[in-house]
Scaffold this active site. Structure first.
Site, PDB file in Angstrom:
ATOM      1  CE1 TYR A  92      21.391 -15.056   5.853  1.00 25.89           C
ATOM      2  CE2 TYR A  92      19.463 -14.603   7.303  1.00 25.89           C
ATOM      3  CZ  TYR A  92      21.206 -14.446   6.164  1.00 25.89           C
ATOM      4  OH  TYR A  92      20.373 -13.635   4.951  1.00 25.89           O
ATOM      5  CE  LYS A 165      21.360 -15.567   2.773  1.00 25.50           C
ATOM      6  NZ  LYS A 165      20.237 -14.623   2.177  1.00 25.50           N
TER       7      LYS A 165
HETATM    8  C1  LIG Z   1      20.516 -11.037   3.282  1.00 29.07           C
HETATM    9  C2  LIG Z   1      20.644 -10.782   2.429  1.00 29.07           C
HETATM   10  O1  LIG Z   1      21.228 -11.504   1.324  1.00 29.07           O
HETATM   11  C3  LIG Z   1      22.745 -10.203   1.940  1.00 29.07           C
HETATM   12  O2  LIG Z   1      23.244  -9.325   2.718  1.00 29.07           O
HETATM   13  O3  LIG Z   1      23.371  -9.908   0.850  1.00 29.07           O
HETATM   14 MG   LIG Z   2      23.015 -12.174   0.040  1.00 30.24          MG
END
Ligand SMILES: CC(=O)C(=O)O
Ligand SMILES: [Mg+2]
Ligand SMILES: NC(=O)C1=CN([C@@H]2O[C@H](COP(=O)(O)OP(=O)(O)OC[C@H]3O[C@@H](n4cnc5c(N)ncnc54)[C@H](O)[C@@H]3O)[C@@H](O)[C@H]2O)C=CC1
Length: 553
Positions: A92, A165
């Site tokens: 992630y 995600k």
């Molecule tokens: C963490 C997240 O969802 C973003 O940085 O877009």
């Molecule tokens: Mg995001």
């Protein structure tokens, strides 16, 4: 005729590799297809961990893990769950950003549902081809990849954010991997580099906007909610205009959640709740500057403004305690380029009349406003520099500063600098994971204010409750449940619970969310023993009995 390989060995949801027992090898026609030795999941996890660790770079580790994901999902999630703090930054944020940039070049095999705006007639078929029953999907994460993290438009390559995600949902909250779908809406891209890259895998035209785009998204929502009526529809990394407009248009009709607006708002509220326990200054007395008034920034402003309202202010008074600063400086009424979602927070034009030279940038705004909380969602590295931070610290005993931009190269300030410039007074949390900071003999652990610390539990609670909608009460309950797990008053303590405890933390959040869903009358299920119901709903990465369906594919 090509050599036959039993499907059970090819499908990552059923494959166990060397952990298939002698009896299973016999029954599933795997005899002679695997080395003789039989390994336990523990032993396989040791080997897989060693393989990942020996990779030289984070991107190489990402690829190694992604390949494992495609071979054996139980083992992949076992590894993630065992080493959450170490491996979450790989699968992630921040490494997923680097992987998205490389997707068409490093491409291995497809994962997810790819929907093309040039072939809307294929949308339904693309889901039907999965041959899933309407009760078999709990969660669908979709992106159109216009604003991936803080790195902009990455077209079809953004599919990896939907995959990433979902990996967090499963590793952190036990959402069943077979019951989750990653989706990308390929609506073209305005990224010239991609359009000119011979290996780019998406549609080779600019982003479709307007009526055709709207119709495509509407068809997506109608189709997915008809085919999987119980699924939570998570929206990720849409551009600022579309993100808010879609949630406002459809949020009351579909079980929809915009993570960048709502998830980020809620995790930032959690960090703020923790910080205010230290400063002891109530919400109604806060002055908030948000730098970067896009999807995340305005989502955060909304949640913190609502917290001020709950603390006794009326909506107008609370809104007057928020200042949004974007590229053009402080947002004031009547500005030509003010976006509709920013307008509610635009300051009266008179407010800046006395400001020297009409300068309304971040530093000037900080000097005039004396903020108590400063949030960065601007994708502008280093924007919270020493001048800005010391100007803030002149007027507030414990400045609360959240540089939330991702990935690492976009962060507004690093905690070590914030600590140094405020002599350890700052109360901070960041979007990316950062190492603890030593200051005057105290080791300050930095909480990660990333929506990933909240949305897994929020999603799990929504699924357990069978909630028809995601309500403001459920978001608030999630934020309070996160904040309730830490005591930031101890020297050096973080504002948010550690990633290593995320599974336990997500279960606590889920319980609070189910309760809120029941109170808000959107729950279709009302388990008697909530704690047990949440535990029972959490998928564990272990090899259970193969179901008849799995074994007979
Ligand atoms: C963490 C997240 O969802 C973003 O940085 O877009
Ligand atoms: Mg995001
Ligand atoms: N920590 C977390 O959980 C989350 C962090 N984010 C991060 O927040 C950042 C923004 O994301 P989104 O809101 O989705 O993007 P966005 O594109 O909707 O918003 C970015 C805003 O920053 C403004 N901006 C750009 N350069 C600026 C500058 N030099 N000065 C002032 N403002 C400037 C843009 O005009 C825009 O309004 C990204 O880095 C993203 O990774 C987003 C969601 C969750």
């Amino acid at each position: 005729m090509p050599m036959h390989t039993p499907p059970v060995l090819l499908d990552p949801l059923t494959n166990r590799g060397t952990a298939f027992t002698a009896e299973e090898r016999e029954r599933l026609d795997l005899v002679g297809r695997l080395p003789d030795a039989e390994f336990t999941l523990d032993q396989q996890a040791l080997r897989a961990y060693e393989q990942v660790r020996q990779e030289p770079t984070d991107l190489a580790k990402f690829i190694s893990l992604d390949q494992l994901h495609d071979r054996n999902e139980v083992l992949y999630y076992r590894l993630l769950s065992d080493h959450l703090a170490e491996l979450l930054p790989i699968v992630y944020d921040p490494t997923v950003g680097a992987a998205i940039k490389r997707y068409s070049h490093d491409y291995r095999r497809p994962r997810g549902v790819f929907l093309s705006i040039d072939r809307p007639q294929d949308l339904r078929r693309s889901f039907e081809a999965l041959r899933l029953h309407r009760d078999e999907i709990d969660l669908v994460v979709v992106t159109d990849a216009e604003e991936i993290l803080g790195i902009g438009d990455w077209g079809v390559q953004g599919v990896q954010i939907s995959v990433g995600k979902l990996a967090v949902y499963t590793a952190a909250a036990g959402l069943h991997p077979a019951r989750c779908l990653p989706v990308v809406l390929d609506v073209g891209t305005d990224n010239e580099n991609l359009l000119n890259d011979p290996l780019y895998m998406g549609l080779r035209h600019s982003r479709v906007r307007g009526k055709r785009y709207d119709a495509f998204v509407e068809t997506y929502l109608e189709t997915v909610s008809e085919l999987y009526p119980n699924a939570l529809l998570h929206f990720e990394d849409f551009g600022p205009g579309n993100a808010r407009r879609l949630l406002e248009t459809y949020g009351n009709r579909y079980r929809m959640f915009n993570d960048d607006m709502q998830g980020t708002g809620a995790i930032t509220l959690a960090a703020a709740l923790s910080a205010l326990k230290v400063t002891r200054v109530p919400f109604r007395e806060q002055r908030l500057i948000v730098f970067g008034a896009g999807t995340a920034g305005v989502g955060i402003a909304d949640q913190l403004r609502d917290a001020m309202v709950r603390d006794g202010l009326d909506s107008t008074e609370a809104t007057r305690r928020v200042w949004l600063v974007d590229k053009q400086g402080l947002l004031v009424e009547g500005m030509a380029d003010l976006r509709d979602y920013q307008a509610p927070y635009a300051r009266p034009a008179e407010e800046v009349h006395g400001w020297a030279d009409g300068e309304t940038g971040l530093l000037t705004t900080v000097r005039h406003v004396h903020p108590t909380i400063l949030v960065g969602t601007s994708t502008t590295p280093g924007a919270f520099d020493k001048d800005v931070v010391t100007a803030m610290a002149e007027h507030v005993e414990r400045p609360v500063i959240f540089p939330l931009s991702n990935p690492t190269e976009k962060i507004e300030a690093m905690p070590a600098d914030l600590m140094a410039w405020t002599d350890g007074k700052v109360l901070t949390a960041t979007g990316i994971p950062v190492d603890p900071v030593e200051h005057r003999g105290v080791r300050h652990v930095i909480g990660q204010a990333n929506n990933a610390l909240l949305y897994p539990g929020l999603g799990l609670g929504t699924v357990v409750a069978g909630a028809q909608r995601m309500t403001a009460g459920m978001l608030l309950a999630a934020a309070e449940a996160v904040a309730g797990q830490v005591d930031a008053r101890a020297p050096g303590a973080p504002l948010l619970p550690p990633v290593a405890n995320l599974r336990a933390s997500s279960a606590t959040v889920a319980v609070a969310v189910v309760q809120a869903a029941v109170e808000d009358k959107v729950a279709t299920r009302r388990p008697e023993d909530l704690v047990q119901a949440v535990q029972d709903a959490m998928w564990q990465p272990v090899y259970g009995q193969l179901s008849e369906k799995e074994a007979s594919q």
